[in-house]
Design a protein around this motif. Structure first.
Motif, PDB file in Angstrom:
ATOM      1  N   GLU A  76      18.015 -26.837 -40.630  1.00  0.00           N
ATOM      2  CA  GLU A  76      18.998 -26.969 -41.688  1.00  0.00           C
ATOM      3  C   GLU A  76      18.789 -25.688 -42.423  1.00  0.00           C
ATOM      4  N   THR A  77      20.467 -24.657 -43.058  1.00  0.00           N
ATOM      5  CA  THR A  77      20.279 -23.646 -43.805  1.00  0.00           C
ATOM      6  C   THR A  77      19.416 -23.847 -45.073  1.00  0.00           C
ATOM      7  N   GLU A  78      19.232 -25.030 -45.673  1.00  0.00           N
ATOM      8  CA  GLU A  78      18.762 -24.757 -47.270  1.00  0.00           C
ATOM      9  C   GLU A  78      17.250 -24.670 -46.466  1.00  0.00           C
ATOM     10  N   MET A  79      16.641 -25.214 -45.751  1.00  0.00           N
ATOM     11  CA  MET A  79      15.251 -25.088 -45.111  1.00  0.00           C
ATOM     12  C   MET A  79      14.565 -24.222 -44.500  1.00  0.00           C
ATOM     13  N   SER A  80      15.978 -23.283 -43.721  1.00  0.00           N
ATOM     14  CA  SER A  80      15.592 -22.395 -43.471  1.00  0.00           C
ATOM     15  C   SER A  80      14.351 -21.187 -44.053  1.00  0.00           C
ATOM     16  N   ASP A  81      13.464 -20.184 -42.946  1.00  0.00           N
ATOM     17  CA  ASP A  81      13.829 -18.846 -43.623  1.00  0.00           C
ATOM     18  C   ASP A  81      14.690 -18.033 -43.056  1.00  0.00           C
ATOM     19  N   LEU A  82      15.638 -17.326 -44.223  1.00  0.00           N
ATOM     20  CA  LEU A  82      16.780 -16.625 -44.055  1.00  0.00           C
ATOM     21  C   LEU A  82      16.079 -15.316 -43.702  1.00  0.00           C
ATOM     22  N   ASN A  83      15.159 -14.852 -43.767  1.00  0.00           N
ATOM     23  CA  ASN A  83      14.475 -13.242 -42.969  1.00  0.00           C
ATOM     24  C   ASN A  83      14.319 -13.787 -42.122  1.00  0.00           C
ATOM     25  N   GLN A  84      13.833 -14.263 -41.446  1.00  0.00           N
ATOM     26  CA  GLN A  84      13.580 -14.658 -39.627  1.00  0.00           C
ATOM     27  C   GLN A  84      14.454 -14.297 -38.746  1.00  0.00           C
ATOM     28  N   ASP A  85      13.868 -13.536 -37.978  1.00  0.00           N
ATOM     29  CA  ASP A  85      14.665 -13.160 -36.638  1.00  0.00           C
ATOM     30  C   ASP A  85      15.795 -14.240 -35.508  1.00  0.00           C
ATOM     31  N   MET A  86      16.625 -13.936 -35.957  1.00  0.00           N
ATOM     32  CA  MET A  86      17.077 -15.401 -35.581  1.00  0.00           C
ATOM     33  C   MET A  86      17.566 -15.695 -33.891  1.00  0.00           C
ATOM     34  N   SER A  87      16.551 -14.319 -33.283  1.00  0.00           N
ATOM     35  CA  SER A  87      16.318 -14.551 -31.568  1.00  0.00           C
ATOM     36  C   SER A  87      15.201 -14.691 -31.458  1.00  0.00           C
ATOM     37  N   GLU A  88      14.467 -15.359 -32.327  1.00  0.00           N
ATOM     38  CA  GLU A  88      12.934 -16.228 -31.749  1.00  0.00           C
ATOM     39  C   GLU A  88      13.646 -17.452 -31.872  1.00  0.00           C
ATOM     40  N   GLU A  89      12.409 -17.962 -30.968  1.00  0.00           N
ATOM     41  CA  GLU A  89      12.920 -19.438 -30.586  1.00  0.00           C
ATOM     42  C   GLU A  89      12.255 -20.189 -32.000  1.00  0.00           C
ATOM     43  N   TRP A  90      11.092 -20.374 -31.805  1.00  0.00           N
ATOM     44  CA  TRP A  90      11.252 -21.193 -33.284  1.00  0.00           C
ATOM     45  C   TRP A  90      10.905 -20.792 -33.895  1.00  0.00           C
ATOM     46  N   ARG A  91      11.579 -21.918 -35.001  1.00  0.00           N
ATOM     47  CA  ARG A  91      12.359 -21.683 -36.517  1.00  0.00           C
ATOM     48  C   ARG A  91      11.341 -21.977 -37.535  1.00  0.00           C
ATOM     49  N   THR A  92      11.309 -20.886 -38.882  1.00  0.00           N
ATOM     50  CA  THR A  92      10.341 -21.689 -39.958  1.00  0.00           C
ATOM     51  C   THR A  92      11.132 -22.630 -40.740  1.00  0.00           C
ATOM     52  N   TRP A  93      10.503 -23.187 -40.866  1.00  0.00           N
ATOM     53  CA  TRP A  93      11.530 -24.603 -41.724  1.00  0.00           C
ATOM     54  C   TRP A  93      10.230 -24.653 -43.214  1.00  0.00           C
ATOM     55  N   PHE A  94      11.331 -25.119 -44.524  1.00  0.00           N
ATOM     56  CA  PHE A  94      10.185 -25.186 -45.691  1.00  0.00           C
ATOM     57  C   PHE A  94      10.686 -26.439 -46.588  1.00  0.00           C
ATOM     58  N   PRO A  95       9.960 -27.022 -46.906  1.00  0.00           N
ATOM     59  CA  PRO A  95      10.463 -28.538 -47.314  1.00  0.00           C
ATOM     60  C   PRO A  95      10.999 -27.912 -48.519  1.00  0.00           C
ATOM     61  N   VAL A  96      12.204 -28.433 -49.212  1.00  0.00           N
ATOM     62  CA  VAL A  96      12.772 -28.469 -49.815  1.00  0.00           C
ATOM     63  C   VAL A  96      12.976 -30.223 -51.082  1.00  0.00           C
ATOM     64  N   ASN A  97      13.641 -29.953 -52.498  1.00  0.00           N
ATOM     65  CA  ASN A  97      14.277 -31.015 -52.687  1.00  0.00           C
ATOM     66  C   ASN A  97      14.790 -32.072 -52.045  1.00  0.00           C
ATOM     67  N   SER A  98      14.296 -33.449 -52.251  1.00  0.00           N
ATOM     68  CA  SER A  98      15.611 -33.955 -52.023  1.00  0.00           C
ATOM     69  C   SER A  98      16.583 -34.051 -52.550  1.00  0.00           C
ATOM     70  N   LYS A  99      17.722 -34.175 -51.988  1.00  0.00           N
ATOM     71  CA  LYS A  99      18.998 -34.699 -52.706  1.00  0.00           C
ATOM     72  C   LYS A  99      19.352 -36.286 -52.098  1.00  0.00           C
ATOM     73  N   VAL A 100      18.572 -36.667 -51.611  1.00  0.00           N
ATOM     74  CA  VAL A 100      18.682 -37.972 -51.822  1.00  0.00           C
ATOM     75  C   VAL A 100      19.274 -38.909 -53.167  1.00  0.00           C
TER      76      VAL A 100
END
Length: 180
Positions: free
Chosen positions: A30-54
């Motif tokens: 999900e865009t809000e949780m992704s590493d925006l600096n990551q190379d998008m051609s990489e298969e493995w994607r970095t995610w970060f925990p974010v404050n809940s919007k539940v």
């Protein structure tokens, strides 16, 4: 105090995932949780925990769909952080990504294993136990305060459950202690 303890424990383990660099998956993040600096051609994607919007309304929608209310401590958990992976001791919580968390949770409840072994018997799964079972709220007990005990359902012994923890808060505290 219980609410803050739950949040602190969750934060400790999510921080470990990030600090150890294991917050990566070979899936679209999900865009809000992704590493925006990551190379998008990489298969493995970095995610970060974010404050809940539940929201309470979203929780009510799921509760209405399953026919049971969640314990207040579990609602605190749902409303604290979004994540893709969270494991403490033998417990792997259902993924909780922003925007699609309801789909993940309802899939675990309704599509993970046959309904007749779980939800139809009043067991609401919310986490995997090691690689052989699921932790579930036992809605057959403590219906007045919704502070259900936690049982372990083993997929090899589908007609049985084992009592594991007094309630969600007891589980969080004990799995944290086991993991230290």
């Amino acid at each position: 105090m219980k609410e803050q303890t739950i949040k602190n424990i969750i934060d400790i383990y999510l921080r470990k995932w990030v600090d150890m660099g294991i917050n990566q998956l070979p899936v679209q993040i999900e865009t809000e949780m992704s590493d925006l600096n990551q190379d998008m051609s990489e298969e493995w994607r970095t995610w970060f925990p974010v404050n809940s919007k539940v929201t309470d309304e979203e929780i009510n929608d799921i509760e209405n769909r399953i026919g049971y209310e969640f314990p207040e401590d579990y609602k605190t958990f749902l409303k604290h952080k979004h994540f893709y992976e969270l494991q403490i001791s033998e417990v792997s919580f259902c993924e909780h990504p922003i925007n699609i968390w309801r789909t993940s949770l309802t899939e675990m409840i309704f599509d993970g294993y046959p309904k007749e072994f779980l939800i139809d018997k009043g067991y609401i799964p919310f986490a995997n136990w090691s690689d052989w079972g699921m932790l579930c709220f036992d809605t057959n007990k403590n219906q007045n305060d919704k502070n259900y005990p936690i049982v372990l359902w083993d997929h090899e012994l589908a007609d049985e459950v084992q009592y594991q923890y007094e309630d969600f808060y007891d589980m969080i505290e004990k799995i944290d202690q086991e993991n230290r």
